[in-house]
Scaffold this motif. Structure first.
Motif, PDB file in Angstrom:
ATOM      1  N   UNK A  24      -5.199  11.691  59.286  1.00 37.56           N
ATOM      2  CA  UNK A  24      -4.033  12.573  59.389  1.00 37.56           C
ATOM      3  C   UNK A  24      -2.912  11.976  60.224  1.00 37.56           C
ATOM      4  N   UNK A  25      -3.220  11.003  61.085  1.00 35.75           N
ATOM      5  CA  UNK A  25      -2.208  10.446  61.973  1.00 35.75           C
ATOM      6  C   UNK A  25      -2.549   9.006  62.307  1.00 35.75           C
ATOM      7  N   UNK A  26      -1.517   8.202  62.556  1.00 32.25           N
ATOM      8  CA  UNK A  26      -1.704   6.810  62.974  1.00 32.25           C
ATOM      9  C   UNK A  26      -1.000   6.635  64.311  1.00 32.25           C
ATOM     10  N   UNK A  27      -1.736   6.191  65.315  1.00 34.43           N
ATOM     11  CA  UNK A  27      -1.242   6.095  66.685  1.00 34.43           C
ATOM     12  C   UNK A  27      -0.813   4.672  67.025  1.00 34.43           C
ATOM     13  N   UNK A  28       0.182   4.552  67.907  1.00 30.04           N
ATOM     14  CA  UNK A  28       0.524   3.235  68.440  1.00 30.04           C
ATOM     15  C   UNK A  28      -0.598   2.793  69.384  1.00 30.04           C
ATOM     16  N   UNK A  29      -0.637   1.517  69.693  1.00 29.07           N
ATOM     17  CA  UNK A  29      -1.699   1.000  70.561  1.00 29.07           C
ATOM     18  C   UNK A  29      -1.627   1.614  71.958  1.00 29.07           C
ATOM     19  N   UNK A  30      -0.425   1.842  72.473  1.00 25.02           N
ATOM     20  CA  UNK A  30      -0.288   2.429  73.803  1.00 25.02           C
ATOM     21  C   UNK A  30      -0.788   3.873  73.810  1.00 25.02           C
ATOM     22  N   UNK A  31      -0.468   4.641  72.773  1.00 22.45           N
ATOM     23  CA  UNK A  31      -0.963   6.010  72.668  1.00 22.45           C
ATOM     24  C   UNK A  31      -2.484   6.020  72.615  1.00 22.45           C
ATOM     25  N   UNK A  32      -3.048   5.124  71.817  1.00 18.10           N
ATOM     26  CA  UNK A  32      -4.502   5.033  71.707  1.00 18.10           C
ATOM     27  C   UNK A  32      -5.138   4.666  73.044  1.00 18.10           C
ATOM     28  N   UNK A  33      -4.487   3.808  73.813  1.00 17.36           N
ATOM     29  CA  UNK A  33      -5.068   3.432  75.104  1.00 17.36           C
ATOM     30  C   UNK A  33      -5.063   4.613  76.068  1.00 17.36           C
ATOM     31  N   UNK A  34      -4.017   5.459  76.048  1.00 14.40           N
ATOM     32  CA  UNK A  34      -4.005   6.649  76.902  1.00 14.40           C
ATOM     33  C   UNK A  34      -5.075   7.655  76.494  1.00 14.40           C
TER      34      UNK A  34
END
Length: 161
Positions: free
Chosen positions: A119-129
């Motif tokens: 449903x969603x694709x996250x940036x790497x920084x968002x994923x790290x948080x």
């Protein structure tokens, strides 16, 4: 002495007539609802949905390049951004990692992912948080991050129905 006054007037003029880079970029960014589109035989109909709430699978953007988004911005992996198939661009949502409870407000500024089961694709920084590894898929919950005015508007609309 006249030169000092002249320089003072020039500096004063520049200080009060200078527009920042952020103001220039803000004029270029536009709200993009978008037309309906098709991915792998499934149709998507973008809309501004203040009641949006969904639980599903999120993935992490693996591209290294910065990409131009559908509303004219850039998608950076070094910023807290995400891609969504139907929400208005740009919009802010609250994403919660259901595996560990971590949560963050994220700005949606592009269309994606190009896969029907996510449903969603996250940036790497968002994923790290959110403590999501770059390789894994994780179950998340997405809800709108509404202002007080938007919340009161929704409550009034729900009471009148």
């Amino acid at each position: 002495m006249r030169n000092i006054h002249f320089y003072f007037i020039i500096i004063f003029f520049f200080l009060f007539n200078y527009q920042s880079f952020a103001e220039n970029d803000a004029n270029k960014i536009k709200l993009e609802i978008g037309k309906s589109y098709k991915i792998k035989d499934k149709w998507y109909y973008p809309k501004n949905n203040l009641n949006y709430q969904e639980i599903g699978i999120a993935s992490v953007n693996k591209k290294k390049n910065n990409e131009i988004t559908k509303n004219g911005e850039f998608f950076f992996n070094e910023k807290i951004l995400a891609k969504h198939k139907t929400l208005a661009l740009p919009t802010i949502v609250r994403i919660t990692n259901l595996h560990n409870g971590y949560s963050i407000n994220v700005r949606i500024n592009d269309r994606g992912p190009q896969n029907n089961f996510r449903i969603i694709e996250l940036s790497k920084k968002t994923a790290s948080y959110l403590k999501i590894s770059n390789k894994g898929l994780v179950e998340i919950k997405v809800i709108p991050d509404l202002t007080i005015q938007e919340q009161s508007k929704l409550k009034k609309n729900n009471l009148t129905k």
